[in-house]
Design a protein around this motif. Structure first.
Motif, PDB file in Angstrom:
ATOM      1  N   SER A   1     -30.765  25.883 -33.601  1.00 16.24           N
ATOM      2  CA  SER A   1     -31.263  27.561 -33.427  1.00 16.24           C
ATOM      3  C   SER A   1     -32.006  27.809 -34.341  1.00 16.24           C
ATOM      4  CB  SER A   1     -30.050  28.192 -33.341  1.00 16.24           C
ATOM      5  OG  SER A   1     -29.181  28.201 -34.474  1.00 16.24           O
TER       6      SER A   1
ATOM      7  N   TYR B   1     -33.813  31.518 -31.031  1.00 17.24           N
ATOM      8  CA  TYR B   1     -34.489  30.704 -30.155  1.00 17.24           C
ATOM      9  C   TYR B   1     -33.690  29.427 -30.122  1.00 17.24           C
ATOM     10  CZ  TYR B   1     -38.789  33.343 -30.799  1.00 17.24           C
ATOM     11  OH  TYR B   1     -39.610  34.273 -30.951  1.00 17.24           O
ATOM     12  N   ILE B   2     -33.428  28.749 -29.201  1.00 15.62           N
ATOM     13  CA  ILE B   2     -32.946  27.355 -29.193  1.00 15.62           C
ATOM     14  C   ILE B   2     -34.026  26.621 -29.259  1.00 15.62           C
ATOM     15  CG2 ILE B   2     -31.933  25.579 -27.542  1.00 15.62           C
ATOM     16  CD1 ILE B   2     -30.866  28.013 -25.874  1.00 15.62           C
TER      17      ILE B   2
ATOM     18  N   SER C   1     -33.570  32.893 -26.974  1.00 10.83           N
ATOM     19  CA  SER C   1     -32.411  32.923 -26.386  1.00 10.83           C
ATOM     20  C   SER C   1     -31.804  34.317 -26.731  1.00 10.83           C
ATOM     21  CB  SER C   1     -31.437  31.872 -27.093  1.00 10.83           C
ATOM     22  OG  SER C   1     -31.473  32.076 -28.562  1.00 10.83           O
TER      23      SER C   1
ATOM     24  N   LEU D   1     -35.548  37.382 -23.429  1.00 10.87           N
ATOM     25  CA  LEU D   1     -35.139  35.981 -22.549  1.00 10.87           C
ATOM     26  C   LEU D   1     -35.924  36.104 -21.380  1.00 10.87           C
ATOM     27  CD1 LEU D   1     -31.054  36.681 -22.260  1.00 10.87           C
ATOM     28  CD2 LEU D   1     -32.273  35.246 -23.735  1.00 10.87           C
TER      29      LEU D   1
END
Length: 139
Positions: free
Chosen positions: A92, A108-109, A122, A126
């Motif tokens: 992450s 963010y992932i 994330s 989204l």
């Protein structure tokens, strides 16, 4: 008088130069994100599954991540899109803008591969059907 000498000695020891942190001191997972990354592809769904292949992007913006946990996102004409601080761990990334066009914190992932970083928003923004942004390491 002795007490005065002892106090000055302790004060001198307390004021020694701080040790500088180097990249070798940073955890390995943190080192992975450091440097310059240029956006070169995206996958964005417009109502169905994500496309199989990334849409190529030429001259995409560049993310720069520094050892002191600061970042800068700059367009190909050197316009600052965003800069501030970041927090990164294995999967992450959270960026906290302090100035620029992006005003709110984003998460963010992250998927890291050799010289490639893929970000998927994330929160708080989204992509409803999904989106991925591929960055290639420049240095």
């Amino acid at each position: 008088m002795r007490l005065l000498v002892i106090c000055f000695s302790l004060l001198a020891l307390a004021c020694t130069e701080e040790e500088k942190i180097t990249i070798d001191d940073a955890p390995l997972e943190f080192r992975l994100i450091l440097g310059n990354w240029q956006l070169n592809g995206s996958k964005v769904s417009i109502g169905g599954p994500l496309p199989d292949d990334f849409q190529e992007i030429s001259d995409g913006p560049i993310f720069s991540f520094e050892l002191n946990s600061t970042y800068r996102l700059v367009s190909n004409n050197q316009h600052i899109i965003s800069e501030g601080t970041f927090v990164y761990n294995e999967d992450s990334l959270i960026i906290s803008p302090q100035n620029g066009e992006i005003e709110e914190e984003s998460s963010y992932i992250v998927t890291m591969r050799e010289n490639e970083m893929v970000l998927s928003p994330s929160g708080p923004i989204l992509c409803i059907e999904g989106c991925l942004y591929r960055y290639i390491k420049l240095d």
